[in-house]
Design a protein around this motif. Structure first.
Motif, PDB file in Angstrom:
ATOM      1  N   LYS A 141     -51.538 -44.137   0.002  1.00  0.00           N
ATOM      2  CA  LYS A 141     -52.095 -45.418  -0.722  1.00  0.00           C
ATOM      3  C   LYS A 141     -52.817 -46.206  -0.052  1.00  0.00           C
ATOM      4  O   LYS A 141     -53.801 -47.156  -0.310  1.00  0.00           O
ATOM      5  CB  LYS A 141     -50.906 -46.201  -1.184  1.00  0.00           C
ATOM      6  CG  LYS A 141     -49.775 -44.946  -2.146  1.00  0.00           C
ATOM      7  CD  LYS A 141     -50.617 -44.792  -3.370  1.00  0.00           C
ATOM      8  CE  LYS A 141     -49.763 -43.945  -4.265  1.00  0.00           C
ATOM      9  NZ  LYS A 141     -50.485 -43.522  -5.447  1.00  0.00           N
TER      10      LYS A 141
ATOM     11  N   SER B 252     -55.893 -40.725  -3.823  1.00  0.00           N
ATOM     12  CA  SER B 252     -55.027 -41.576  -4.125  1.00  0.00           C
ATOM     13  C   SER B 252     -55.010 -43.026  -3.675  1.00  0.00           C
ATOM     14  O   SER B 252     -54.252 -44.007  -3.825  1.00  0.00           O
ATOM     15  CB  SER B 252     -53.515 -41.152  -3.924  1.00  0.00           C
ATOM     16  OG  SER B 252     -53.176 -39.829  -4.512  1.00  0.00           O
TER      17      SER B 252
ATOM     18  N   ASP C  40     -55.413 -46.790  -2.472  1.00  0.00           N
ATOM     19  CA  ASP C  40     -55.513 -48.021  -3.483  1.00  0.00           C
ATOM     20  C   ASP C  40     -56.033 -49.216  -2.413  1.00  0.00           C
ATOM     21  O   ASP C  40     -56.791 -50.059  -2.972  1.00  0.00           O
ATOM     22  CB  ASP C  40     -54.108 -48.229  -3.624  1.00  0.00           C
ATOM     23  CG  ASP C  40     -53.859 -49.688  -4.366  1.00  0.00           C
ATOM     24  OD1 ASP C  40     -54.273 -49.820  -5.556  1.00  0.00           O
ATOM     25  OD2 ASP C  40     -53.526 -50.690  -3.678  1.00  0.00           O
ATOM     26  N   SER C  41     -56.091 -49.043  -1.220  1.00  0.00           N
ATOM     27  CA  SER C  41     -56.406 -49.914  -0.237  1.00  0.00           C
ATOM     28  C   SER C  41     -56.970 -49.544   1.186  1.00  0.00           C
ATOM     29  O   SER C  41     -56.374 -48.582   1.606  1.00  0.00           O
ATOM     30  CB  SER C  41     -55.372 -51.076   0.246  1.00  0.00           C
ATOM     31  OG  SER C  41     -55.561 -52.067   1.030  1.00  0.00           O
TER      32      SER C  41
ATOM     33  N   LEU D 220     -59.845 -44.534  -7.300  1.00  0.00           N
ATOM     34  CA  LEU D 220     -58.705 -45.569  -7.623  1.00  0.00           C
ATOM     35  C   LEU D 220     -58.399 -46.734  -6.817  1.00  0.00           C
ATOM     36  O   LEU D 220     -57.746 -47.355  -6.947  1.00  0.00           O
ATOM     37  CB  LEU D 220     -57.255 -44.560  -7.498  1.00  0.00           C
ATOM     38  CG  LEU D 220     -57.105 -43.294  -8.461  1.00  0.00           C
ATOM     39  CD1 LEU D 220     -55.771 -42.863  -8.031  1.00  0.00           C
ATOM     40  CD2 LEU D 220     -57.262 -43.941  -9.924  1.00  0.00           C
TER      41      LEU D 220
ATOM     42  N   ASN E 299     -58.484 -50.123  -5.183  1.00  0.00           N
ATOM     43  CA  ASN E 299     -58.510 -51.511  -5.692  1.00  0.00           C
ATOM     44  C   ASN E 299     -58.955 -52.655  -4.562  1.00  0.00           C
ATOM     45  O   ASN E 299     -59.592 -53.608  -5.143  1.00  0.00           O
ATOM     46  CB  ASN E 299     -56.926 -51.888  -6.237  1.00  0.00           C
ATOM     47  CG  ASN E 299     -56.612 -53.209  -6.627  1.00  0.00           C
ATOM     48  OD1 ASN E 299     -56.391 -54.066  -5.895  1.00  0.00           O
ATOM     49  ND2 ASN E 299     -57.005 -53.300  -7.833  1.00  0.00           N
TER      50      ASN E 299
ATOM     51  N   ASN F  56     -61.836 -49.614 -10.785  1.00  0.00           N
ATOM     52  CA  ASN F  56     -60.818 -50.175 -10.193  1.00  0.00           C
ATOM     53  C   ASN F  56     -60.787 -51.256  -9.088  1.00  0.00           C
ATOM     54  O   ASN F  56     -60.065 -52.150  -8.882  1.00  0.00           O
ATOM     55  CB  ASN F  56     -59.764 -49.023  -9.628  1.00  0.00           C
ATOM     56  CG  ASN F  56     -59.170 -48.140 -10.802  1.00  0.00           C
ATOM     57  OD1 ASN F  56     -58.398 -48.856 -11.546  1.00  0.00           O
ATOM     58  ND2 ASN F  56     -59.484 -46.997 -10.956  1.00  0.00           N
TER      59      ASN F  56
END
Length: 454
Positions: A209, A231, A233-234, A255, A257, A280
Motif C-alpha cells: 500500500k 495496489s 496507495d502512497s 489506485l 492517492n 485517484n
C-alpha cells in the motif's frame, strides 16, 4: 447497568491476576503489570543480568506483553534465551547486537507479533532466526549496518504487515528478496543507498500500500518501473536525484492517492507523466525542485487533485490558464519561495474550492482585489508574508478578509505579520493595522471598503 459493572469487574480481576516477580530477583530490570500482561524493561545492563532475569521470568508462567531490552551490552542473542517465555512484543534497541543465533527466537513463533531490533550492529538480515515467526506483524530493522537484502531473507514471515529497514547501508536487493511478503502494507527501502529503483524485488509486493523510497540516490525512473505495484496507495520518492518525470512512468499505479516527489532536481515534467493517475490522485508534492513553470499540461488530467505543493522552485510567473481543467478540486495550493512577481487577473478563476493558499516569500509588490475575488470567499488561510508589498488600495481585500475571518483559522492568521511598504514614507506597516485612509483608496473603492467593514 449490572452487566457493565460485571464486565468491568472481570477485566479488573484479570489484570490483577498478573504478577511481577519480586523486584530484587530481577534488578536492574523493572517489571510493571499491564492489562494484557507484564511490561519488563531492562536498560543499561549486560548479557549476564538479562539472562538471569529471563530465568526468573520462566518460573512465573506469565504473559510478557512487552519485553524491552534497551541501551544494553548484548552483542549476541543466544540460542534458546527465551525458551519457556510467552512474549508478544520484543524490543532489543541500541544494545550492540551483532549476532542473532539460529534458535534464539524459535520458541516465540506462536505468540510474537512485534519485533524491534533497531539501532544495533547487524550487517545482514538474520533470516534463519526469523523463519519460525509465523505470527509476526511488525519487524523493525532500522539503523543497522545491513548492506544487502538476499533472496528469501524474509521467508516464513507470511503474516508480516510492516517491515522497515531505514538508515541502513543497503545497496543490493536481490530479485526475490521480498517474495512471500504478500500481506505487507509498508515498504522497507527508505534511506538505503539505492542508485536505481530495485524494480524486480518490489514487483512481487502486489499488495503493498505504501512505498517509501525517499532519501536515496535514484537519478532515473522510467515506464514499467512500478509494474506489479498496482495496489499502491502512497508513493514517496522525495529527496533523490531525479531530474525529470518521463511519460507514463506511473501508468500502472491507478489506485495511487498520494505522490511525493519533493527535494529532487526535477526541471522537466512530461505532459503525459501522470497518465494512469487520473481517477485517484489527490496529493501531489513537487516542492524543492528546479521547476520553472507550473506544469499545467501534465496536471490537467488530474481532475481529483486536492493538494498541490510547488514550494521552493524557480517559478517566475503564473499563466492565466495555469489551473484550467483541474483547479476546481484543489483545496490546498503552496507556491511559497518561488520568484513570482506578477499574478494575472484570471489566474485563480478556476480555483473554486481553494481553502489554503501560500504565496509567502515571492517578489509580489501588488496583489489586486480582482485577482482574489474568485477565491476570497472559500479561503480559510492565506500567507502573503515576506513579499515586497506596497501599501496601497490593492491590499484592501486582505485587510477586510482578516476582519471577517469568523470560523477560519483565526489564531494562525492573526499571528502572521504581513508587512507592506509605504513608499512615500519609506516605512513598513502591518497591513491589518494600516488605516484605510492611508491605503489611498478613493471614491468608489473607499465606499465599497467602508460597506464591507460594516
Amino acid at each position: 447497568l449490572w452487566w457493565i459493572c460485571l464486565m468491568w469487574g472481570w477485566a479488573n480481576v484479570a489484570s490483577q491476576n498478573h504478577q511481577c516477580p519480586p523486584h530484587h530477583d530481577i534488578t536492574p530490570c523493572i517489571c510493571t503489570v499491564k492489562k494484557n500482561g507484564l511490561d519488563v524493561l531492562c536498560e543499561f545492563t549486560d548479557q549476564q543480568h538479562i539472562s538471569h532475569t529471563m530465568s526468573v521470568l520462566k518460573g512465573s508462567s506469565e504473559v510478557i506483553f512487552y519485553l524491552k531490552l534497551r541501551h544494553n551490552t548484548l552483542p549476541k542473542l543466544q540460542d534458546f534465551v527465551f525458551l519457556g517465555l510467552d512474549i508478544r512484543h520484543l524490543t532489543i534497541h541500541n544494545s550492540s547486537l551483532a549476532v542473532v543465533e539460529v534458535s534464539s527466537l524459535s520458541s516465540l513463533g506462536k505468540e510474537l507479533t512485534q519485533l524491534d531490533l533497531s539501532q544495533n550492529g547487524l550487517i545482514s538480515v538474520p533470516s534463519t532466526a526469523f523463519r519460525n515467526l509465523h505470527h509476526l506483524l511488525i519487524l523493525n530493522l532500522n539503523h543497522n549496518r545491513i548492506t544487502a537484502i538476499h533472496n528469501k531473507d524474509f521467508e516464513g514471515l507470511d503474516t508480516l504487515e510492516i517491515l522497515t529497514l531505514y538508515e541502513n547501508m543497503i545497496s543490493t536487493v536481490e530479485s526475490d528478496a521480498f517474495k512471500g511478503l504478500d500481506n505487507s502494507y509498508f515498504s522497507p527501502v527508505h534511506k538505503a543507498i539505492f542508485l536505481t529503483l530495485p524494480t524486480s524485488a518490489l514487483s512481487s509486493l502486489d499488495m503493498l500500500k505504501k512505498l517509501e523510497i525517499q532519501e536515496n540516490r535514484i537519478s532515473d525512473i522510467k515506464e514499467g518501473d512500478f509494474k506489479g505495484l498496482e495496489s499502491l496507495d502512497s508513493l514517496i520518492l522525495g529527496h533523490n536525484h531525479l531530474k525529470e518525470i518521463p511519460a507514463r512512468v506511473f501508468s500502472h499505479l491507478t489506485l495511487l492517492n498520494s505522490l511525493e516527489l519533493d527535494g529532487n532536481q526535477i526541471a522537466h515534467i512530461d505532459p503525459e507523466a501522470f497518465v494512469g493517475l487520473e481517477e485517484n490522485l489527490q496529493y501531489l508534492r513537487l516542492g524543492d525542485n528546479n521547476i520553472h513553470s507550473i506544469p499545467s499540461n501534465a496536471l490537467r488530467r488530474l481532475h481529483r487533485l486536492r493538494h498541490l505543493d510547488l514550494r521552493s522552485n524557480n517559478i517566475s510567473s503564473i499563466p492565466e490558464d495555469a489551473f484550467t481543467g483541474f483547479g476546481d478540486t484543489i483545496t490546498f495550493l503552496n507556491l511559497q519561495k518561488n520568484d513570482i512577481k506578477v499574478i494575472p487577473s484570471l489566474a485563480f478563476d478556476n480555483l473554486n474550492s481553494l481553502e489554503n493558499l501560500n504565496l509567502q516569500n515571492n517578489k509580489l509588490s501588488y496583489i489586486p482585489e480582482e485577482i482574489m475575488d474568485p477565491i476570497v470567499d472559500t479561503l480559510r488561510s492565506i500567507d502573503i508574508m515576506d513579499n515586497p508589498l506596497v501599501c496601497d488600495c490593492s491590499l484592501r481585500w486582505y485587510r477586510v478578509w482578516l476582519q471577517n475571518l469568523r470560523d477560519k483559522d483565526d489564531d494562525v492568521m492573526i499571528k502572521k505579520r504581513t508587512l507592506c511598504m509605504m513608499k512615500s514614507e519609506h516605512r513598513e506597516y502591518k497591513v491589518q493595522e494600516l488605516p484605510l485612509e492611508r491605503m489611498q483608496c478613493v471614491g468608489k473603492n473607499l465606499e465599497q471598503t467602508s460597506n464591507s467593514d460594516t
